[in-house]
Design a protein around this motif. Structure first.
Motif, PDB file in Angstrom:
ATOM      1  N   PHE A 134      14.370 -10.665  -6.565  1.00  0.00           N
ATOM      2  CA  PHE A 134      14.293 -10.656  -8.255  1.00  0.00           C
ATOM      3  C   PHE A 134      15.568 -10.471  -8.913  1.00  0.00           C
ATOM      4  N   GLU A 135      16.615  -9.796  -8.026  1.00  0.00           N
ATOM      5  CA  GLU A 135      17.969  -9.891  -8.881  1.00  0.00           C
ATOM      6  C   GLU A 135      17.815  -8.414  -9.452  1.00  0.00           C
ATOM      7  N   GLU A 136      17.100  -7.922  -9.261  1.00  0.00           N
ATOM      8  CA  GLU A 136      16.422  -6.806  -9.795  1.00  0.00           C
ATOM      9  C   GLU A 136      16.246  -5.177  -9.432  1.00  0.00           C
ATOM     10  N   ASP A 137      17.030  -4.201  -8.741  1.00  0.00           N
ATOM     11  CA  ASP A 137      16.794  -2.623  -8.382  1.00  0.00           C
ATOM     12  C   ASP A 137      16.289  -1.901  -9.092  1.00  0.00           C
ATOM     13  N   SER A 138      15.305  -2.453  -9.381  1.00  0.00           N
ATOM     14  CA  SER A 138      14.268  -2.035  -9.930  1.00  0.00           C
ATOM     15  C   SER A 138      13.909  -0.173  -9.569  1.00  0.00           C
ATOM     16  N   GLU A 139      13.491  -0.141  -7.949  1.00  0.00           N
ATOM     17  CA  GLU A 139      12.853   0.766  -7.291  1.00  0.00           C
ATOM     18  C   GLU A 139      14.370   2.267  -7.163  1.00  0.00           C
ATOM     19  N   GLY A 140      15.828   1.531  -7.613  1.00  0.00           N
ATOM     20  CA  GLY A 140      16.763   2.386  -7.026  1.00  0.00           C
ATOM     21  C   GLY A 140      16.893   2.545  -5.382  1.00  0.00           C
ATOM     22  N   LEU A 141      16.626   1.163  -4.548  1.00  0.00           N
ATOM     23  CA  LEU A 141      17.208   1.494  -3.606  1.00  0.00           C
ATOM     24  C   LEU A 141      18.042   1.704  -2.952  1.00  0.00           C
ATOM     25  N   HIS A 142      19.652   0.702  -3.684  1.00  0.00           N
ATOM     26  CA  HIS A 142      20.789   0.760  -3.493  1.00  0.00           C
ATOM     27  C   HIS A 142      21.170   2.429  -3.089  1.00  0.00           C
ATOM     28  N   SER A 143      20.909   2.866  -4.724  1.00  0.00           N
ATOM     29  CA  SER A 143      21.305   4.654  -4.468  1.00  0.00           C
ATOM     30  C   SER A 143      20.445   5.505  -3.789  1.00  0.00           C
ATOM     31  N   PHE A 144      19.624   5.265  -3.562  1.00  0.00           N
ATOM     32  CA  PHE A 144      18.649   5.708  -2.169  1.00  0.00           C
ATOM     33  C   PHE A 144      19.335   6.112  -0.807  1.00  0.00           C
ATOM     34  N   LEU A 145      19.650   4.570  -0.108  1.00  0.00           N
ATOM     35  CA  LEU A 145      19.862   4.529   0.373  1.00  0.00           C
ATOM     36  C   LEU A 145      21.163   5.393   0.540  1.00  0.00           C
ATOM     37  N   GLY A 169       0.515  -0.971   0.018  1.00  0.00           N
ATOM     38  CA  GLY A 169      -0.119  -0.116  -0.020  1.00  0.00           C
ATOM     39  C   GLY A 169       0.609   1.141   0.088  1.00  0.00           C
ATOM     40  N   LEU A 170       1.505   1.114   0.893  1.00  0.00           N
ATOM     41  CA  LEU A 170       3.153   2.839   0.668  1.00  0.00           C
ATOM     42  C   LEU A 170       4.026   3.077  -0.480  1.00  0.00           C
ATOM     43  N   TRP A 171       4.360   1.520  -1.171  1.00  0.00           N
ATOM     44  CA  TRP A 171       4.381   1.066  -2.124  1.00  0.00           C
ATOM     45  C   TRP A 171       3.966   2.136  -3.594  1.00  0.00           C
ATOM     46  N   GLU A 172       2.478   1.622  -3.339  1.00  0.00           N
ATOM     47  CA  GLU A 172       1.417   2.637  -3.685  1.00  0.00           C
ATOM     48  C   GLU A 172       1.277   4.163  -4.384  1.00  0.00           C
ATOM     49  N   ARG A 173       1.250   4.167  -2.854  1.00  0.00           N
ATOM     50  CA  ARG A 173       1.184   5.855  -2.633  1.00  0.00           C
ATOM     51  C   ARG A 173       1.849   6.650  -2.526  1.00  0.00           C
ATOM     52  N   LEU A 174       3.228   5.981  -2.906  1.00  0.00           N
ATOM     53  CA  LEU A 174       4.804   6.720  -3.011  1.00  0.00           C
ATOM     54  C   LEU A 174       4.661   7.033  -4.169  1.00  0.00           C
ATOM     55  N   SER A 175       4.249   5.871  -5.014  1.00  0.00           N
ATOM     56  CA  SER A 175       4.512   5.592  -6.517  1.00  0.00           C
ATOM     57  C   SER A 175       3.628   7.005  -7.461  1.00  0.00           C
ATOM     58  N   ALA A 176       2.024   6.950  -6.566  1.00  0.00           N
ATOM     59  CA  ALA A 176       1.499   7.453  -7.124  1.00  0.00           C
ATOM     60  C   ALA A 176       1.779   9.232  -7.084  1.00  0.00           C
ATOM     61  N   ALA A 177       2.919   9.099  -6.169  1.00  0.00           N
ATOM     62  CA  ALA A 177       3.588  11.160  -6.006  1.00  0.00           C
ATOM     63  C   ALA A 177       4.675  11.466  -6.651  1.00  0.00           C
ATOM     64  N   ALA A 178       4.826  10.330  -6.970  1.00  0.00           N
ATOM     65  CA  ALA A 178       6.568  10.394  -7.742  1.00  0.00           C
ATOM     66  C   ALA A 178       6.259  11.488  -9.180  1.00  0.00           C
ATOM     67  N   ALA A 179       7.246  11.486  -9.510  1.00  0.00           N
ATOM     68  CA  ALA A 179       7.555  11.995 -10.477  1.00  0.00           C
ATOM     69  C   ALA A 179       7.166  11.447 -11.440  1.00  0.00           C
ATOM     70  N   PRO A 180       6.861  11.810 -13.303  1.00  0.00           N
ATOM     71  CA  PRO A 180       6.894  10.722 -14.066  1.00  0.00           C
ATOM     72  C   PRO A 180       8.110   9.800 -14.430  1.00  0.00           C
ATOM     73  N   GLY A 181       7.864   8.451 -14.202  1.00  0.00           N
ATOM     74  CA  GLY A 181       9.083   8.217 -14.922  1.00  0.00           C
ATOM     75  C   GLY A 181       9.790   7.716 -13.371  1.00  0.00           C
ATOM     76  N   GLY A 182       9.009   8.239 -12.328  1.00  0.00           N
ATOM     77  CA  GLY A 182       9.919   8.280 -10.630  1.00  0.00           C
ATOM     78  C   GLY A 182       9.504   6.808  -9.987  1.00  0.00           C
ATOM     79  N   SER A 183      10.570   6.390  -8.782  1.00  0.00           N
ATOM     80  CA  SER A 183      10.546   4.834  -8.724  1.00  0.00           C
ATOM     81  C   SER A 183       9.659   6.031  -7.443  1.00  0.00           C
ATOM     82  N   SER A 184       9.384   4.383  -6.481  1.00  0.00           N
ATOM     83  CA  SER A 184       8.379   4.244  -5.389  1.00  0.00           C
ATOM     84  C   SER A 184       9.020   5.485  -4.734  1.00  0.00           C
TER      85      SER A 184
END
Length: 221
Positions: A125-136, A26-41
């Protein structure tokens, strides 16, 4: 009276785990909706750190304290004021994170849980589609003392170059004042750090422990 079987605790744990997953989805959906176009959660969280007002505040903080970072350091030690300034720097980013979370109606506990949930996704999934590492990396940069020093040294050099623009083809030099520490004397090599670079200087004749001498060093442009 109803009895609780031995199977109950795992079921309770499973229920809690499912609830946590649902909350994070639910938080992922809420943050994704608040993201800029093309942005991650995570984009709404990062956006607050790159907001112009906060960046200006950071630049002012660094610029005002840069003169304190021109000190020459021997034996790998640093002035106590440097660590105090680093704590202030960390506090500034921590306060900004609090503001960002308040705007997004999140708590730090929810953020930590959300990042752990994303980390599990990365590992599965061996995929950082949300850019977690860059965020951290971005949100923890202020915690690292060496990263803080690098930012301060870069600002010192920027101010020095503004005050004395470099001449093309001419090496940039700085004259350092160095205090001879106990245990060293004339003719011996003294290693000092200045603006993140190490220099090995020969102590001149007549300079005993506690005395100072001046030495010219080449600095990066």
């Amino acid at each position: 009276r109803n009895s609780i079987s031995a199977a109950s605790p795992p079921l309770i744990i499973l229920y809690k785990a499912d609830t946590m997953v649902d909350a994070n989805e639910g938080l992922w959906e809420r943050l994704s909706a608040a993201a800029a176009p093309g942005g991650s959660s995570l984009e709404p969280l990062l956006r607050g750190f790159f907001e112009s007002g906060f960046q200006a505040h950071v630049q002012q903080f660094v610029a005002e304290r840069a003169p304190s970072f021109t000190e020459v350091c021997a034996d790998g030690s640093h002035p106590l004021i440097w660590t105090q300034f680093h704590q202030e720097y960390r506090d500034m980013f921590e306060q900004q994170l609090d503001l960002i979370l308040a705007t997004l109606e999140m708590t730090k506990a929810e953020l930590q849980e959300f990042c752990e949930w994303l980390q599990a996704h990365v590992e599965i999934f061996e995929e950082d589609s949300e850019g977690l590492h860059s965020f951290l990396e971005a949100v923890t940069a202020s915690e690292e003392y060496e990263s803080f020093l690098k930012a301060m040294f870069e600002e010192v050099r920027r101010q020095q170059l503004v005050a004395e623009p470099p001449q093309e083809g001419v090496a940039q030099t700085q004259e350092l004042e160095v205090c001879v520490p106990e245990g060293l004397g004339p003719g011996q090599v003294l290693a000092v750090d200045y603006l993140g670079a190490r220099y090995e200087l020969v102590i001149p004749d007549g300079c005993e422990p506690g005395m100072s001498f001046r030495a010219a060093v080449t600095v990066a442009a």
